[in-house]
Scaffold this motif. Structure first.
Motif, PDB file in Angstrom:
ATOM      1  N   ARG A   1       0.827  -1.207   0.000  1.00  0.00           N
ATOM      2  CA  ARG A   1       0.000   0.000   0.000  1.00  0.00           C
ATOM      3  C   ARG A   1       0.861   1.257   0.000  1.00  0.00           C
ATOM      4  O   ARG A   1       0.582   2.218  -0.719  1.00  0.00           O
ATOM      5  CB  ARG A   1      -0.940   0.024   1.204  1.00  0.00           C
ATOM      6  CG  ARG A   1      -2.172  -0.826   1.002  1.00  0.00           C
ATOM      7  CD  ARG A   1      -3.201  -0.652   2.113  1.00  0.00           C
ATOM      8  NE  ARG A   1      -2.721  -1.210   3.372  1.00  0.00           N
ATOM      9  CZ  ARG A   1      -2.483  -0.491   4.471  1.00  0.00           C
ATOM     10  NH1 ARG A   1      -2.704   0.793   4.502  1.00  0.00           N
ATOM     11  NH2 ARG A   1      -2.044  -1.074   5.552  1.00  0.00           N
TER      12      ARG A   1
ATOM     13  N   LEU B   1       2.355   1.731  -3.442  1.00  0.00           N
ATOM     14  CA  LEU B   1       1.347   2.232  -4.373  1.00  0.00           C
ATOM     15  C   LEU B   1       1.074   3.716  -4.121  1.00  0.00           C
ATOM     16  O   LEU B   1       0.956   4.502  -5.071  1.00  0.00           O
ATOM     17  CB  LEU B   1       0.051   1.424  -4.243  1.00  0.00           C
ATOM     18  CG  LEU B   1       0.112  -0.011  -4.767  1.00  0.00           C
ATOM     19  CD1 LEU B   1      -1.140  -0.776  -4.352  1.00  0.00           C
ATOM     20  CD2 LEU B   1       0.301  -0.051  -6.261  1.00  0.00           C
ATOM     21  N   ASP B   2       0.993   4.109  -2.866  1.00  0.00           N
ATOM     22  CA  ASP B   2       0.790   5.526  -2.527  1.00  0.00           C
ATOM     23  C   ASP B   2       1.923   6.399  -3.065  1.00  0.00           C
ATOM     24  O   ASP B   2       1.686   7.460  -3.634  1.00  0.00           O
ATOM     25  CB  ASP B   2       0.690   5.725  -1.011  1.00  0.00           C
ATOM     26  CG  ASP B   2      -0.628   5.254  -0.439  1.00  0.00           C
ATOM     27  OD1 ASP B   2      -1.633   5.196  -1.186  1.00  0.00           O
ATOM     28  OD2 ASP B   2      -0.656   4.935   0.770  1.00  0.00           O
TER      29      ASP B   2
ATOM     30  N   LEU C   1       1.654   6.676  -6.877  1.00  0.00           N
ATOM     31  CA  LEU C   1       0.569   7.577  -7.264  1.00  0.00           C
ATOM     32  C   LEU C   1       0.983   9.033  -7.078  1.00  0.00           C
ATOM     33  O   LEU C   1       0.675   9.890  -7.900  1.00  0.00           O
ATOM     34  CB  LEU C   1      -0.690   7.284  -6.450  1.00  0.00           C
ATOM     35  CG  LEU C   1      -1.491   6.068  -6.870  1.00  0.00           C
ATOM     36  CD1 LEU C   1      -2.639   5.827  -5.890  1.00  0.00           C
ATOM     37  CD2 LEU C   1      -2.021   6.227  -8.277  1.00  0.00           C
TER      38      LEU C   1
ATOM     39  N   TYR D   1       3.848   0.277 -11.395  1.00  0.00           N
ATOM     40  CA  TYR D   1       2.615   0.358 -10.630  1.00  0.00           C
ATOM     41  C   TYR D   1       1.694  -0.816 -10.958  1.00  0.00           C
ATOM     42  O   TYR D   1       1.095  -1.424 -10.068  1.00  0.00           O
ATOM     43  CB  TYR D   1       1.892   1.680 -10.924  1.00  0.00           C
ATOM     44  CG  TYR D   1       0.683   1.917 -10.052  1.00  0.00           C
ATOM     45  CD1 TYR D   1       0.801   2.615  -8.864  1.00  0.00           C
ATOM     46  CD2 TYR D   1      -0.570   1.444 -10.412  1.00  0.00           C
ATOM     47  CE1 TYR D   1      -0.291   2.832  -8.050  1.00  0.00           C
ATOM     48  CE2 TYR D   1      -1.671   1.647  -9.603  1.00  0.00           C
ATOM     49  CZ  TYR D   1      -1.525   2.341  -8.429  1.00  0.00           C
ATOM     50  OH  TYR D   1      -2.612   2.539  -7.621  1.00  0.00           O
TER      51      TYR D   1
ATOM     52  N   PHE E   1       0.399  -3.364  -8.229  1.00  0.00           N
ATOM     53  CA  PHE E   1      -1.048  -3.414  -8.057  1.00  0.00           C
ATOM     54  C   PHE E   1      -1.566  -4.843  -8.218  1.00  0.00           C
ATOM     55  O   PHE E   1      -2.421  -5.290  -7.447  1.00  0.00           O
ATOM     56  CB  PHE E   1      -1.732  -2.485  -9.068  1.00  0.00           C
ATOM     57  CG  PHE E   1      -3.228  -2.464  -8.953  1.00  0.00           C
ATOM     58  CD1 PHE E   1      -3.847  -1.705  -7.972  1.00  0.00           C
ATOM     59  CD2 PHE E   1      -4.011  -3.199  -9.825  1.00  0.00           C
ATOM     60  CE1 PHE E   1      -5.230  -1.689  -7.863  1.00  0.00           C
ATOM     61  CE2 PHE E   1      -5.385  -3.179  -9.726  1.00  0.00           C
ATOM     62  CZ  PHE E   1      -5.993  -2.426  -8.745  1.00  0.00           C
TER      63      PHE E   1
ATOM     64  N   TYR F   1      -6.927   2.077  -5.143  1.00  0.00           N
ATOM     65  CA  TYR F   1      -5.683   2.133  -5.905  1.00  0.00           C
ATOM     66  C   TYR F   1      -5.859   1.865  -7.396  1.00  0.00           C
ATOM     67  O   TYR F   1      -4.879   1.853  -8.136  1.00  0.00           O
ATOM     68  CB  TYR F   1      -4.669   1.140  -5.320  1.00  0.00           C
ATOM     69  CG  TYR F   1      -4.276   1.500  -3.914  1.00  0.00           C
ATOM     70  CD1 TYR F   1      -3.384   2.540  -3.678  1.00  0.00           C
ATOM     71  CD2 TYR F   1      -4.811   0.848  -2.818  1.00  0.00           C
ATOM     72  CE1 TYR F   1      -3.030   2.900  -2.394  1.00  0.00           C
ATOM     73  CE2 TYR F   1      -4.462   1.192  -1.532  1.00  0.00           C
ATOM     74  CZ  TYR F   1      -3.573   2.219  -1.332  1.00  0.00           C
ATOM     75  OH  TYR F   1      -3.230   2.584  -0.052  1.00  0.00           O
TER      76      TYR F   1
END
Length: 76
Positions: free
Chosen positions: A19, A22-23, A26, A46, A50, A65
């Motif tokens: 997580r 991914l944050d 982004l 990503y 993901f 996400y």
């Protein structure tokens, strides 16, 4: 294909790590200062992270996400 066994604590840690990754990606993808080629590389990574996260995340958490947009690869 590679299989791995994790205990509950390790699963929670893997969930947290994915997580956070991914944050970060982004955040980087929304940075206008980055070159389009860099963003393309981040977007490619990503997708991989993901898909890893999607294997065990609940759908409600996964939807946070999901990305809809595609990046256009710039021509040199």
């Amino acid at each position: 294909m590679l299989g791995m066994l994790f205990n509950e604590k390790e699963c929670k840690e893997l969930d947290y790590v994915l997580r956070k990754e991914l944050d970060e990606m982004l955040f980087d993808l929304s940075d206008n200062r980055l070159d389009q080629e860099i963003k393309y590389a981040i977007a490619s990574r990503y997708k991989t992270v993901f898909r890893m996260y999607a294997r065990f995340a609940p759908p409600k958490e996964l939807s946070k996400y999901a990305r809809g947009g595609k990046l256009k690869k710039s021509k040199p």
